[in-house]
Design a protein around this motif. Structure first.
Motif, PDB file in Angstrom:
ATOM      1  N   GLY A   1       0.784  -1.229   0.000  1.00 48.74           N
ATOM      2  CA  GLY A   1       0.000   0.000   0.000  1.00 48.74           C
ATOM      3  C   GLY A   1       0.811   1.272   0.000  1.00 48.74           C
ATOM      4  N   PHE A   2       2.123   1.168  -0.172  1.00 50.06           N
ATOM      5  CA  PHE A   2       2.987   2.337  -0.106  1.00 50.06           C
ATOM      6  C   PHE A   2       3.430   2.839  -1.480  1.00 50.06           C
ATOM      7  CE2 PHE A   2       3.129   0.890   4.180  1.00 50.06           C
ATOM      8  CZ  PHE A   2       3.382   2.014   4.945  1.00 50.06           C
ATOM      9  N   ARG A   3       2.958   2.192  -2.566  1.00 52.06           N
ATOM     10  CA  ARG A   3       3.391   2.607  -3.896  1.00 52.06           C
ATOM     11  C   ARG A   3       2.300   2.352  -4.918  1.00 52.06           C
ATOM     12  NH1 ARG A   3       7.282  -0.768  -4.443  1.00 52.06           N
ATOM     13  NH2 ARG A   3       8.640   0.500  -3.152  1.00 52.06           N
ATOM     14  N   SER A   4       2.151   3.280  -5.855  1.00 52.64           N
ATOM     15  CA  SER A   4       1.189   3.125  -6.940  1.00 52.64           C
ATOM     16  C   SER A   4       1.840   3.547  -8.249  1.00 52.64           C
ATOM     17  CB  SER A   4      -0.066   3.976  -6.697  1.00 52.64           C
ATOM     18  OG  SER A   4      -0.722   3.594  -5.502  1.00 52.64           O
ATOM     19  N   PHE A   5       1.184   3.203  -9.345  1.00 50.50           N
ATOM     20  CA  PHE A   5       1.610   3.634 -10.668  1.00 50.50           C
ATOM     21  C   PHE A   5       0.517   4.500 -11.271  1.00 50.50           C
ATOM     22  CE2 PHE A   5       3.500  -0.581  -9.931  1.00 50.50           C
ATOM     23  CZ  PHE A   5       4.846  -0.246  -9.998  1.00 50.50           C
ATOM     24  N   GLY A   6       0.906   5.443 -12.103  1.00 54.83           N
ATOM     25  CA  GLY A   6      -0.090   6.319 -12.700  1.00 54.83           C
ATOM     26  C   GLY A   6       0.503   7.202 -13.764  1.00 54.83           C
ATOM     27  N   THR A   7      -0.206   8.299 -14.040  1.00 60.66           N
ATOM     28  CA  THR A   7       0.262   9.260 -15.041  1.00 60.66           C
ATOM     29  C   THR A   7       0.192  10.659 -14.465  1.00 60.66           C
ATOM     30  OG1 THR A   7      -1.964   9.448 -15.990  1.00 60.66           O
ATOM     31  CG2 THR A   7      -0.454   7.846 -16.999  1.00 60.66           C
ATOM     32  N   LEU A   8       1.069  11.518 -14.943  1.00 61.67           N
ATOM     33  CA  LEU A   8       1.082  12.928 -14.580  1.00 61.67           C
ATOM     34  C   LEU A   8       0.592  13.724 -15.781  1.00 61.67           C
ATOM     35  CD1 LEU A   8       1.899  15.229 -12.596  1.00 61.67           C
ATOM     36  CD2 LEU A   8       4.175  15.166 -13.657  1.00 61.67           C
ATOM     37  N   ASP A   9      -0.404  14.557 -15.558  1.00 60.12           N
ATOM     38  CA  ASP A   9      -0.999  15.357 -16.635  1.00 60.12           C
ATOM     39  C   ASP A   9      -1.479  14.482 -17.785  1.00 60.12           C
ATOM     40  OD1 ASP A   9      -0.429  17.649 -15.166  1.00 60.12           O
ATOM     41  OD2 ASP A   9       1.562  17.857 -16.077  1.00 60.12           O
ATOM     42  N   SER A  10      -1.951  13.284 -17.450  1.00 54.89           N
ATOM     43  CA  SER A  10      -2.567  12.343 -18.402  1.00 54.89           C
ATOM     44  C   SER A  10      -1.629  11.830 -19.482  1.00 54.89           C
ATOM     45  CB  SER A  10      -3.792  13.009 -19.082  1.00 54.89           C
ATOM     46  OG  SER A  10      -4.744  13.396 -18.122  1.00 54.89           O
ATOM     47  N   LYS A  11      -0.328  12.025 -19.329  1.00 55.55           N
ATOM     48  CA  LYS A  11       0.576  11.557 -20.382  1.00 55.55           C
ATOM     49  C   LYS A  11       1.895  10.977 -19.882  1.00 55.55           C
ATOM     50  CE  LYS A  11       2.318  16.267 -21.089  1.00 55.55           C
ATOM     51  NZ  LYS A  11       2.545  17.364 -22.075  1.00 55.55           N
ATOM     52  N   THR A  12       2.448  11.506 -18.802  1.00 56.27           N
ATOM     53  CA  THR A  12       3.760  11.067 -18.331  1.00 56.27           C
ATOM     54  C   THR A  12       3.613   9.940 -17.324  1.00 56.27           C
ATOM     55  OG1 THR A  12       4.617  13.322 -18.584  1.00 56.27           O
ATOM     56  CG2 THR A  12       5.922  11.784 -17.256  1.00 56.27           C
ATOM     57  N   PRO A  13       4.142   8.731 -17.611  1.00 52.57           N
ATOM     58  CA  PRO A  13       4.052   7.636 -16.635  1.00 52.57           C
ATOM     59  C   PRO A  13       4.889   7.943 -15.400  1.00 52.57           C
ATOM     60  CG  PRO A  13       5.466   7.018 -18.468  1.00 52.57           C
ATOM     61  CD  PRO A  13       4.867   8.337 -18.839  1.00 52.57           C
ATOM     62  N   VAL A  14       4.327   7.687 -14.228  1.00 48.74           N
ATOM     63  CA  VAL A  14       5.021   8.002 -12.974  1.00 48.74           C
ATOM     64  C   VAL A  14       4.832   6.884 -11.957  1.00 48.74           C
ATOM     65  CG1 VAL A  14       4.867  10.516 -13.240  1.00 48.74           C
ATOM     66  CG2 VAL A  14       3.003   9.267 -12.100  1.00 48.74           C
ATOM     67  N   VAL A  15       5.712   6.881 -10.976  1.00 47.44           N
ATOM     68  CA  VAL A  15       5.589   6.047  -9.783  1.00 47.44           C
ATOM     69  C   VAL A  15       5.274   6.978  -8.623  1.00 47.44           C
ATOM     70  CG1 VAL A  15       6.790   4.483  -8.209  1.00 47.44           C
ATOM     71  CG2 VAL A  15       7.259   4.375 -10.665  1.00 47.44           C
ATOM     72  N   VAL A  16       4.286   6.623  -7.812  1.00 46.46           N
ATOM     73  CA  VAL A  16       3.889   7.456  -6.670  1.00 46.46           C
ATOM     74  C   VAL A  16       4.168   6.701  -5.377  1.00 46.46           C
ATOM     75  CG1 VAL A  16       2.016   8.714  -5.542  1.00 46.46           C
ATOM     76  CG2 VAL A  16       2.086   8.564  -8.046  1.00 46.46           C
ATOM     77  N   GLU A  17       4.968   7.297  -4.501  1.00 46.97           N
ATOM     78  CA  GLU A  17       5.253   6.742  -3.175  1.00 46.97           C
ATOM     79  C   GLU A  17       4.384   7.483  -2.160  1.00 46.97           C
ATOM     80  OE1 GLU A  17       7.692   4.512  -2.024  1.00 46.97           O
ATOM     81  OE2 GLU A  17       8.491   3.955  -3.987  1.00 46.97           O
ATOM     82  N   TRP A  18       3.670   6.723  -1.318  1.00 45.13           N
ATOM     83  CA  TRP A  18       2.746   7.318  -0.368  1.00 45.13           C
ATOM     84  C   TRP A  18       3.360   7.453   1.027  1.00 45.13           C
ATOM     85  CZ3 TRP A  18      -1.032   9.416  -2.881  1.00 45.13           C
ATOM     86  CH2 TRP A  18      -1.559   8.810  -4.033  1.00 45.13           C
ATOM     87  N   LYS A  19       3.054   8.576   1.663  1.00 43.47           N
ATOM     88  CA  LYS A  19       3.477   8.825   3.042  1.00 43.47           C
ATOM     89  C   LYS A  19       2.246   9.214   3.857  1.00 43.47           C
ATOM     90  CE  LYS A  19       6.094   9.807   6.593  1.00 43.47           C
ATOM     91  NZ  LYS A  19       6.707   8.727   7.353  1.00 43.47           N
ATOM     92  N   LYS A  20       1.796   8.324   4.738  1.00 37.93           N
ATOM     93  CA  LYS A  20       0.591   8.585   5.523  1.00 37.93           C
ATOM     94  C   LYS A  20       0.880   9.558   6.659  1.00 37.93           C
ATOM     95  CE  LYS A  20      -1.160   3.927   4.525  1.00 37.93           C
ATOM     96  NZ  LYS A  20      -1.558   2.619   5.097  1.00 37.93           N
ATOM     97  N   TYR A  21      -0.164  10.292   7.071  1.00 39.18           N
ATOM     98  CA  TYR A  21      -0.018  11.197   8.210  1.00 39.18           C
ATOM     99  C   TYR A  21      -1.294  11.200   9.038  1.00 39.18           C
ATOM    100  CZ  TYR A  21      -2.516  14.577   5.193  1.00 39.18           C
ATOM    101  OH  TYR A  21      -3.430  15.198   4.373  1.00 39.18           O
ATOM    102  N   ASP A  22      -1.173  11.747  10.223  1.00 44.06           N
ATOM    103  CA  ASP A  22      -2.292  11.828  11.158  1.00 44.06           C
ATOM    104  C   ASP A  22      -2.868  13.238  11.096  1.00 44.06           C
ATOM    105  OD1 ASP A  22      -3.974  12.015  13.400  1.00 44.06           O
ATOM    106  OD2 ASP A  22      -2.758  10.590  14.542  1.00 44.06           O
ATOM    107  N   LEU A  23      -4.166  13.361  10.854  1.00 45.81           N
ATOM    108  CA  LEU A  23      -4.811  14.668  10.749  1.00 45.81           C
ATOM    109  C   LEU A  23      -4.692  15.479  12.037  1.00 45.81           C
ATOM    110  CD1 LEU A  23      -8.071  13.784   8.777  1.00 45.81           C
ATOM    111  CD2 LEU A  23      -6.173  15.217   7.989  1.00 45.81           C
ATOM    112  N   ASN A  24      -4.424  14.803  13.151  1.00 47.89           N
ATOM    113  CA  ASN A  24      -4.306  15.501  14.437  1.00 47.89           C
ATOM    114  C   ASN A  24      -2.939  16.150  14.628  1.00 47.89           C
ATOM    115  OD1 ASN A  24      -6.928  14.799  15.331  1.00 47.89           O
ATOM    116  ND2 ASN A  24      -6.187  12.753  15.903  1.00 47.89           N
ATOM    117  N   TRP A  25      -1.987  15.877  13.723  1.00 51.64           N
ATOM    118  CA  TRP A  25      -0.655  16.468  13.869  1.00 51.64           C
ATOM    119  C   TRP A  25      -0.728  17.947  13.528  1.00 51.64           C
ATOM    120  CZ3 TRP A  25       2.781  12.209  11.221  1.00 51.64           C
ATOM    121  CH2 TRP A  25       2.840  11.101  12.079  1.00 51.64           C
ATOM    122  N   LYS A  26      -0.552  18.769  14.516  1.00 50.22           N
ATOM    123  CA  LYS A  26      -0.592  20.214  14.325  1.00 50.22           C
ATOM    124  C   LYS A  26       0.745  20.817  14.762  1.00 50.22           C
ATOM    125  CE  LYS A  26      -5.022  19.972  13.309  1.00 50.22           C
ATOM    126  NZ  LYS A  26      -5.535  20.221  11.936  1.00 50.22           N
TER     127      LYS A  26
END
Length: 526
Positions: free
Chosen positions: A242-267
C-alpha cells in the motif's frame, strides 16, 4: 592502511617475507603526512582548499595501495601482480620518495595553520606561499599520476572510491563556494556532485529547523508542490503493502507514486516537521547534483491527498524508458519467478554491486535510507526482462540526514517489513538509527539476491528479531558460498554481523572497502 600492510606481508611469503618492505615503509610515511593534514579542522579559505586537495590525493593513493599491496598469494592474477610490482619496485620507491619529500615541504605551513590567529590572519599567512604550494601540489599530482599509469588501480570505479574515501573528511566550511569544487579543479565530477548533494541536504535540514523554531506554517518552497488532480492513479503495487502506486502525470507522463501517511491531528511543530521532511526528500531527489552512481528515481513533485491523509511523492520513470515500459520490485520478481526474470550469476553480482555502490554514495553524502528491503528495489522491465544492471532504490519516505533528529511519524509495522530491520532498529527509525542499520538491511537483500529467494521463506515461524537475524546469518554461512562464492558470502556476513567500522576505520570507509569493492570485483570478473 596499517592492517593492509600486515595482511600483505603475510601473503608475500612466496616472494620472500618483506619483499616489498621499501615500498611499504615509504607508503607508511606518506600516509602519516597526509593524515596530519586530514586531522586538521576549522581551516578556511586557501588552507581549507589545500587540505581538501591533499585528502583527495590520499584517497587515490590509498586506493592504489589496496589494489597493489593488499592481496594474499592465491591465484594466477595475484602472483602476476606481485611479479609486476617486483619488476617496477625501484621506480615505485623513487616516485613515492619524491612524494614524501614534497609533502614534508608543506609541513611548515601545516604547523603554522594550527596557530590561534584569526581567519583573516591565517588567510594572509597562506597567501604568501600560495604560489609555491600550488606548484608543490601539482608536482605531487604529476608524480602520483605517473605511478598510476605504470601500475593502474584496478577498482571498477576509482572516482567513486575517491569520493567515498574523502567526503567524510571534507566539509563545505572553508571551501571557496560549496558546489563549485569542479571550477577550482577539486576532484572528479562524482565528487563535485556528491559535495553539492550533501550541502543541499544540510541546507534543507537547517531551513526546516529554522522554520520549526520560528513556528511558521509555510512550506520552504512551492516549486515541487503540485495539485492532486494532476496525478491519475492507474494501478497499485501490491508488493509494496500500500505504499506505492503507478499512474500518469498530466494524463501523459508515466510516474511512480510513493505514499506517506499522516495523522490529521498532527498540528504545530509536529505537522511542520512532517511536511518539511516530505518536501526536503522531494527536493533532494529532484536535485541535478545527485551523483549518477546513486540510483534513485527523479522526483517530479509532491501532493497532498487530503481524502486519504497521505502525501504522494511523484517520481518519473528512468530517462529513456518508453511509455509502455513497466517497473517491478525485486520482491515481486522473487515472488513470481519465470525463465525471463531469473538473473544469471553475473546479473546477481551486478545487482549487488549497483546497490552497495548506491548506499555507499548515499551514506558518504550524509543521508540514511532507513527502508531498504526488496519491496523498495525497482527494476525496469523491457521486452519482459529486467534491466539487472540498474536497480533503483525507492521508499525514501523515512530518509533523513545522518544527524540527531526528532521523528514524529511511525513506519508501517508489518512483520514482513521488520524482517529487514536490525534487531535494535525495530519500530520507529528515530534518533538512534545509524548507517550500520541500513547496511544490515542491505545484507538481508544481498542474501535474497544470492539465493534468489525471499527472506520471508527463511524465517520459519520465528518473529523474534534476534532469532531471525541469527537465522539469516546461518543461511548466509551455510549456503551463500556455494551459490555465489566466498567473497560474496563474506561481504554479506559483514553486513549482517555488523563487523564493519571496527578500530580506526569508519563505517563508510569499511563498507566501501570490504563490501562495495568486493562486489565490484565480482561484477567485473563476469
Amino acid at each position: 592502511m596499517a592492517n593492509d600492510v600486515v595482511d600483505f606481508q603475510l601473503g608475500a611469503a612466496g616472494l620472500g617475507l618483506g619483499a616489498f618492505s621499501g615500498v611499504l615503509d615509504v607508503l607508511s610515511t606518506c600516509s602519516k603526512l597526509y593524515g596530519l593534514w586530514r586531522s586538521l579542522r576549522g581551516l578556511d579559505g586557501y588552507l581549507g582548499l589545500l587540505r581538501a586537495k591533499l585528502i583527495l590525493q590520499e584517497a587515490l593513493l590509498d586506493q592504489w595501495q589496496r589494489d597493489w599491496l593488499s592481496f594474499t598469494v592465491s591465484g594466477k592474477v595475484a602472483l602476476q601482480k606481485q611479479r609486476l610490482l617486483k619488476v617496477h619496485q625501484n621506480a615505485v620507491i623513487v616516485s613515492l620518495e619524491v612524494v614524501r619529500s614534497l609533502l614534508e615541504s608543506l609541513e611548515p605551513l601545516r604547523e603554522a595553520s594550527k596557530a590561534p590567529e584569526s581567519a583573516l590572519e591565517r588567510l594572509q599567512l597562506a597567501a604568501g606561499g600560495a604560489t609555491d604550494c600550488d606548484k608543490t601540489l601539482g608536482q605531487i599530482s604529476s608524480m602520483l599520476n605517473d605511478l598510476y599509469r605504470l601500475l593502474p588501480p584496478a577498482n571498477p570505479n576509482v572516482e567513486v572510491s575517491q569520493t567515498v574515501m574523502s567526503l567524510e573528511y571534507i566539509g563545505c566550511q572553508g571551501m571557496p563556494h560549496c558546489g563549485a569544487e569542479k571550477d577550482v579543479g577539486l576532484g572528479s565530477e562524482t565528487f563535485s556532485r556528491a559535495m553539492t548533494f550533501r550541502q543541499l541536504g544540510q541546507d534543507l535540514e537547517k531551513d526546516l529547523e529554522d522554520r520549526i523554531s520560528a513556528f511558521k506554517h509555510t512550506l520552504p518552497t512551492a516549486e515541487l508542490t503540485m495539485a492532486p488532480d494532476r496525478v491519475r492513479i492507474t494501478a497499485n503495487d501490491e508488493a509494496s503493502g500500500g505504499f506505492r502506486s503507478f499512474g500518469t502525470l498530466d494524463s501523459k507522463t508515466p510516474v511512480v507514486v510513493e505514499w506517506k501517511k499522516y495523522d490529521l491531528n498532527w498540528k504545530g511543530q509536529k505537522g511542520i516537521r512532517l511536511r518539511g521532511r516530505i518536501q526536503n526528500i522531494a527536493r533532494l531527489l529532484h536535485a541535478d547534483s545527485k551523483p549518477d552512481e546513486l540510483l534513485t528515481l527523479n522526483c517530479l513533485g509532491v501532493f497532498d491527498d487530503y481524502e486519504k491523509s497521505r502525501y504522494g511523492l511523484v517520481f518519473a520513470l528512468p530517462t529513456g524508458a518508453e511509455v509502455d515500459v513497466e517497473m517491478r520490485s525485486m520482491k515481486s520478481l522473487l515472488d513470481q519467478p519465470t525463465p525471463e526474470t531469473l538473473p544469471t550469476l553475473g546479473d546477481r553480482y551486478r545487482i549487488a554491486y549497483s546497490l552497495t555502490l548506491s548506499l555507499a554514495i548515499l551514506h558518504a553524502s550524509g543521508w540514511l535510507q532507513k527502508s531498504i528491503r526488496s519491496h523498495n528495489i525497482m527494476f525496469i522491465i523491457k521486452a519482459g526482462r529486467p534491466v539487472w544492471s540498474r536497480p533503483y532504490l525507492v521508499g525514501f519516505d523515512f530518509s533523513r540526514p545522518d544527524s540527531k533528529d526528532e521523528v514524529s511519524e511511525k513506519p508501517e509495522q508489518s512483520v514482513r517489513f521488520n524482517l529487514y530491520r536490525h534487531s535494535s532498529a525495530q519500530g520507529i527509525p528515530g534518533e538512534s538509527f545509524r548507517k550500520s542499520f541500513d547496511i544490515y538491511s542491505l545484507g538481508v537483500v544481498l542474501l535474497e539476491i544470492g539465493l534468489w529467494r525471499l527472506a520471508w521463506s527463511f524465517r520459519g515461524d520465528d518473529t523474534n528479531a534476534k532469532k531471525v537475524q541469527s537465522i539469516f546469518t546461518s543461511k548466509a554461512t551455510s549456503w551463500l558460498g556455494h551459490f555465489m562464492g566466498v567473497g560474496y558470502r563474506d561481504a554479506t556476513l559483514k553486513c549482517l554481523n555488523g563487523d564493519l567500522g571496527q578500530g580506526d576505520d569508519s563505517v563508510v570507509r569499511a563498507f566501501y572497502i570490504e563490501v562495495v569493492e568486493i562486489m565490484g570485483s565480482l561484477a567485473e570478473s563476469q
